[in-house]
Scaffold this motif. Sequence first.
Motif, mmCIF file in Angstrom:
data_model
loop_
_atom_site.group_PDB
_atom_site.id
_atom_site.type_symbol
_atom_site.label_atom_id
_atom_site.label_comp_id
_atom_site.label_asym_id
_atom_site.label_seq_id
_atom_site.Cartn_x
_atom_site.Cartn_y
_atom_site.Cartn_z
ATOM 1 N N UNK A 186 -24.305 -95.508 30.340
ATOM 2 C CA UNK A 186 -23.341 -95.163 31.386
ATOM 3 C C UNK A 186 -22.233 -94.267 30.833
ATOM 4 N N UNK A 187 -21.731 -94.605 29.627
ATOM 5 C CA UNK A 187 -20.699 -93.788 29.004
ATOM 6 C C UNK A 187 -21.213 -92.369 28.728
ATOM 7 N N UNK A 188 -22.489 -92.282 28.330
ATOM 8 C CA UNK A 188 -23.074 -90.967 28.069
ATOM 9 C C UNK A 188 -23.144 -90.146 29.345
ATOM 10 N N UNK A 189 -23.545 -90.759 30.431
ATOM 11 C CA UNK A 189 -23.639 -90.030 31.700
ATOM 12 C C UNK A 189 -22.274 -89.521 32.148
ATOM 13 N N UNK A 190 -21.257 -90.366 32.057
ATOM 14 C CA UNK A 190 -19.923 -89.915 32.451
ATOM 15 C C UNK A 190 -19.386 -88.872 31.476
ATOM 16 N N UNK A 191 -19.752 -88.973 30.199
ATOM 17 C CA UNK A 191 -19.311 -87.980 29.216
ATOM 18 C C UNK A 191 -19.915 -86.615 29.516
ATOM 19 N N UNK A 192 -21.164 -86.596 29.952
ATOM 20 C CA UNK A 192 -21.808 -85.328 30.302
ATOM 21 C C UNK A 192 -21.105 -84.711 31.512
ATOM 22 N N UNK A 193 -20.748 -85.546 32.469
ATOM 23 C CA UNK A 193 -20.067 -85.043 33.658
ATOM 24 C C UNK A 193 -18.686 -84.490 33.328
ATOM 25 N N UNK A 194 -17.954 -85.172 32.419
ATOM 26 C CA UNK A 194 -16.572 -84.792 32.112
ATOM 27 C C UNK A 194 -16.437 -83.978 30.827
ATOM 28 N N UNK A 195 -17.520 -83.773 30.114
ATOM 29 C CA UNK A 195 -17.515 -83.072 28.810
ATOM 30 C C UNK A 195 -16.565 -83.734 27.827
ATOM 31 N N UNK A 196 -16.586 -85.066 27.797
ATOM 32 C CA UNK A 196 -15.724 -85.846 26.907
ATOM 33 C C UNK A 196 -16.608 -86.844 26.163
ATOM 34 N N UNK A 197 -16.849 -86.600 24.880
ATOM 35 C CA UNK A 197 -17.804 -87.389 24.122
ATOM 36 C C UNK A 197 -17.129 -88.302 23.098
ATOM 37 N N UNK A 198 -16.039 -88.955 23.485
ATOM 38 C CA UNK A 198 -15.320 -89.853 22.573
ATOM 39 C C UNK A 198 -16.128 -91.093 22.213
ATOM 40 N N UNK A 199 -17.042 -91.517 23.061
ATOM 41 C CA UNK A 199 -17.820 -92.711 22.775
ATOM 42 C C UNK A 199 -18.727 -92.525 21.563
ATOM 43 N N UNK A 200 -19.037 -91.276 21.212
ATOM 44 C CA UNK A 200 -19.875 -91.017 20.041
ATOM 45 C C UNK A 200 -19.173 -91.454 18.756
ATOM 46 N N UNK A 201 -17.838 -91.348 18.720
ATOM 47 C CA UNK A 201 -17.091 -91.815 17.557
ATOM 48 C C UNK A 201 -17.284 -93.316 17.358
ATOM 49 N N UNK A 202 -17.301 -94.053 18.453
ATOM 50 C CA UNK A 202 -17.518 -95.504 18.376
ATOM 51 C C UNK A 202 -18.926 -95.814 17.875
ATOM 52 N N UNK A 203 -19.907 -95.075 18.333
ATOM 53 C CA UNK A 203 -21.279 -95.285 17.872
ATOM 54 C C UNK A 203 -21.391 -94.958 16.384
ATOM 55 N N UNK A 204 -20.706 -93.916 15.939
ATOM 56 C CA UNK A 204 -20.736 -93.557 14.519
ATOM 57 C C UNK A 204 -20.108 -94.659 13.674
ATOM 58 N N UNK A 205 -18.999 -95.245 14.148
ATOM 59 C CA UNK A 205 -18.372 -96.349 13.422
ATOM 60 C C UNK A 205 -19.296 -97.563 13.346
ATOM 61 N N UNK A 206 -19.961 -97.871 14.437
ATOM 62 C CA UNK A 206 -20.882 -99.005 14.479
ATOM 63 C C UNK A 206 -22.099 -98.739 13.589
ATOM 64 N N UNK A 207 -22.543 -97.505 13.537
ATOM 65 C CA UNK A 207 -23.771 -97.154 12.827
ATOM 66 C C UNK A 207 -23.720 -97.477 11.348
ATOM 67 N N UNK A 208 -22.595 -97.202 10.719
ATOM 68 C CA UNK A 208 -22.504 -97.419 9.281
ATOM 69 C C UNK A 208 -22.694 -98.894 8.932
ATOM 70 N N UNK A 209 -22.296 -99.761 9.826
ATOM 71 C CA UNK A 209 -22.357 -101.197 9.547
ATOM 72 C C UNK A 209 -23.675 -101.837 9.997
ATOM 73 N N UNK A 210 -24.176 -101.456 11.162
ATOM 74 C CA UNK A 210 -25.281 -102.184 11.776
ATOM 75 C C UNK A 210 -26.625 -101.449 11.833
ATOM 76 N N UNK A 211 -26.660 -100.177 11.553
ATOM 77 C CA UNK A 211 -27.896 -99.420 11.763
ATOM 78 C C UNK A 211 -28.589 -98.962 10.487
ATOM 79 N N UNK A 212 -28.266 -99.561 9.385
ATOM 80 C CA UNK A 212 -28.902 -99.168 8.151
ATOM 81 C C UNK A 212 -30.383 -99.489 8.203
#
Length: 83
Positions: free
Chosen positions: A53-79
Motif C-alpha cells: 500500500x505504501x508503495x502504491x501511494x509513493x508511486x502516486x505522490x513520487x515520495x519513496x520514504x518508505x524505502x529507507x525503512x525497508x533498507x533499515x530493516x533489511x540489514x537486520x532481518x534479511x540476511x
Amino acid sequence: MKVERFEVFLIGKLIWLVLNWKIVRIITIYFFVKKGIALSPYKLYTTFRSYMFEFRTAVEKSDFNFLEEIIEISEKYHKSDKK
C-alpha cells in the motif's frame, strides 16, 4: 470476463511484478556492494509485499520514504542464510 479485460489485468500484474523485482534487486546489490552483506531476495520480497500500500501511494505522490525503512530493516532481518 472479456479477453481484453483479462489481458489488461495480466499486463498490470506483470508490470507490478517487474517493478517489485527491480527494487528488490537494487536493494540487494546496494547491500552487497556497500556493506558486503548478502541479502535473501525472498525475505526482502516478503517484507516488500507487506509495504504494498505504501508503495502504491509513493508511486502516486513520487515520495519513496518508505524505502529507507525497508533498507533499515533489511540489514537486520534479511540476511541470506548459509545452507
